[in-house]
Design an enzyme around this catalytic site. Structure first.
Site, mmCIF file in Angstrom:
data_model
loop_
_atom_site.group_PDB
_atom_site.id
_atom_site.type_symbol
_atom_site.label_atom_id
_atom_site.label_comp_id
_atom_site.label_asym_id
_atom_site.label_seq_id
_atom_site.Cartn_x
_atom_site.Cartn_y
_atom_site.Cartn_z
ATOM 1 N N TYR A 38 0.823 -1.218 0.000
ATOM 2 C CA TYR A 38 0.000 0.000 0.000
ATOM 3 C C TYR A 38 0.856 1.268 0.000
ATOM 4 O O TYR A 38 0.318 2.369 -0.193
ATOM 5 C CB TYR A 38 -0.914 0.041 1.224
ATOM 6 C CG TYR A 38 -1.968 -1.025 1.305
ATOM 7 C CD1 TYR A 38 -2.193 -1.929 0.267
ATOM 8 C CD2 TYR A 38 -2.756 -1.150 2.448
ATOM 9 C CE1 TYR A 38 -3.154 -2.915 0.362
ATOM 10 C CE2 TYR A 38 -3.731 -2.125 2.546
ATOM 11 C CZ TYR A 38 -3.919 -3.010 1.513
ATOM 12 O OH TYR A 38 -4.881 -3.988 1.626
ATOM 13 N N HIS A 96 0.020 -11.646 1.503
ATOM 14 C CA HIS A 96 -0.966 -10.789 0.834
ATOM 15 C C HIS A 96 -1.715 -11.530 -0.283
ATOM 16 O O HIS A 96 -2.934 -11.441 -0.382
ATOM 17 C CB HIS A 96 -0.280 -9.538 0.270
ATOM 18 C CG HIS A 96 -1.214 -8.403 0.038
ATOM 19 N ND1 HIS A 96 -0.797 -7.101 -0.073
ATOM 20 C CD2 HIS A 96 -2.556 -8.359 -0.102
ATOM 21 C CE1 HIS A 96 -1.843 -6.306 -0.257
ATOM 22 N NE2 HIS A 96 -2.921 -7.053 -0.302
#
Length: 264
Positions: A38, A96
Site C-alpha cells: 500500500y 498478501h
C-alpha cells in the site's frame, strides 16, 4: 482482534493517510490494517505514534507482498515493515496473495520464525481459496489465525465461511471491501433493511458481516464516513434482516486480478 477495523488500501497520500488513521483512532477504532504494497506503512506508523492510545490497545496488521514471499525475503520484509511502522511487533502479518514467490512450506516457515522471535503475534493469509487455506493449515508450523478476503452482501463467501466454521478449523475471516466500495447503496434488500433501522446501507452491510462472525475493515477517508462506519456497531440485525440479505443472489468481485488463485 476487534470485529471492526480500519482499512487503508489506496490511502497512499502521506498527509491524507495520517489524518484518516488519526481520525479513526480518535473515533474508537483499535484495529488498523495496512500492507507493504500500500506504500503507506510509514504514514500509518506516524499516526499511531502521535496517538495517545497505548500500543498494547491497538491491533496492527500488515501484509507481505507476493514478490517477497521466499524465506529470506519474508524475514527482511517483516523487519522493514516494522521499521516503517515504528513498532516493536506486528499483531497480525499476512501473506498478501498466494502468488509470486509463495511456497506454502517455505513461506509459512519464515512466518513461524517471525512469530517465535516475537516480531509478529499472529500469522494470516489473504485471498486464499478453501484449497489453499486447507494446505496452509496442514503445512504451517504455527496456527493460521485469519484469512482476509473480499466479502460483502454481493460476494458472500459461503464456501469459505462454511469451511472456517468447522469444529476442527480455527481461522477467522476478515472482510476487505465490506461495503463493496459503496455499491451496497444500490441494493434494494439493503435499502429496505437500512430504512427499517434508520441506518445507511453501508452500516447494514457492516452489521451483516458482524452477524456472520466476520471482522470487517472498511476503508474511508472523510471523518464523516469513518464515523458512520463506526456507528454500525450500534446496529443490531434480526433474523429476518439477515435472511433478506442472505437472499441476495449475486456474486460480484471488485478485486479480481488475473493472478488471483480463483482465476487459475
Amino acid at each position: 482482534m476487534p470485529m471492526l477495523g480500519f482499512g487503508t488500501y489506496e490511502l497512499d497520500d502521506y498527509d491524507e493517510c495520517v489524518e484518516s488513521v488519526t481520525t479513526a483512532i480518535e473515533t474508537g477504532y483499535r484495529h488498523i490494517d495496512t500492507a507493504e504494497g500500500y506504500d503507506n506503512e510509514s504514514a500509518v506508523g506516524d499516526a499511531i505514534a502521535e496517538s495517545d492510545v497505548p500500543r498494547d490497545d491497538l491491533f496492527v496488521a500488515t501484509k507481505v507482498s507476493p514478490d517477497d514471499l521466499d524465506y529470506d525475503k519474508v524475514l527482511t520484509s517483516a523487519e522493514e515493515s516494522l521499521e516503517r511502522l515504528g513498532l516493536d511487533y506486528i499483531d497480525l502479518l499476512y501473506v498478501h496473495w498466494p502468488t509470486g514467490e509463495y511456497d506454502a512450506e517455505e513461506t509459512l516457515e519464515a512466518f513461524a520464525e517471525l512469530r517465535d522471535e516475537g516480531l509478529i503475534r499472529k500469522i494470516g493469509v489473504s485471498n486464499f481459496t478453501v484449497d489453499l487455506l486447507s494446505e496452509a493449515i496442514e503445512v504451517a508450523e504455527e496456527p493460521i489465525f485469519a484469512n482476509q478476503v473480499e466479502m460483502h452482501p454481493l460476494l458472500q463467501q459461503e464456501e469459505l465461511r462454511e469451511f472456517c466454521d468447522q469444529d476442527d478449523i480455527d481461522v477467522e475471516l476478515v472482510a476487505y471491501s465490506p461495503i463493496a466500495r459503496g455499491d451496497v447503496a444500490d441494493i434494494p434488500e439493503l435499502r429496505s433493511v437500512a430504512e427499517k433501522h434508520d441506518a445507511s446501507e453501508a452500516q447494514i452491510s457492516l452489521a451483516w458481516c458482524r452477524e456472520k462472525g466476520v471482522t470487517a475493515i472498511p476503508k474511508a477517508t472523510s471523518s464523516e464516513h469513518i464515523q458512520e462506519n463506526w456507528r454500525s456497531l450500534g446496529v443490531e440485525l434480526d433474523d429476518e434482516d439477515v435472511a433478506k440479505i442472505d437472499s441476495i443472489d449475486r456474486e460480484e468481485r471488485l478485486i479480481d486480478p488475473d493472478r488471483a488463485p480463483w482465476n487459475q
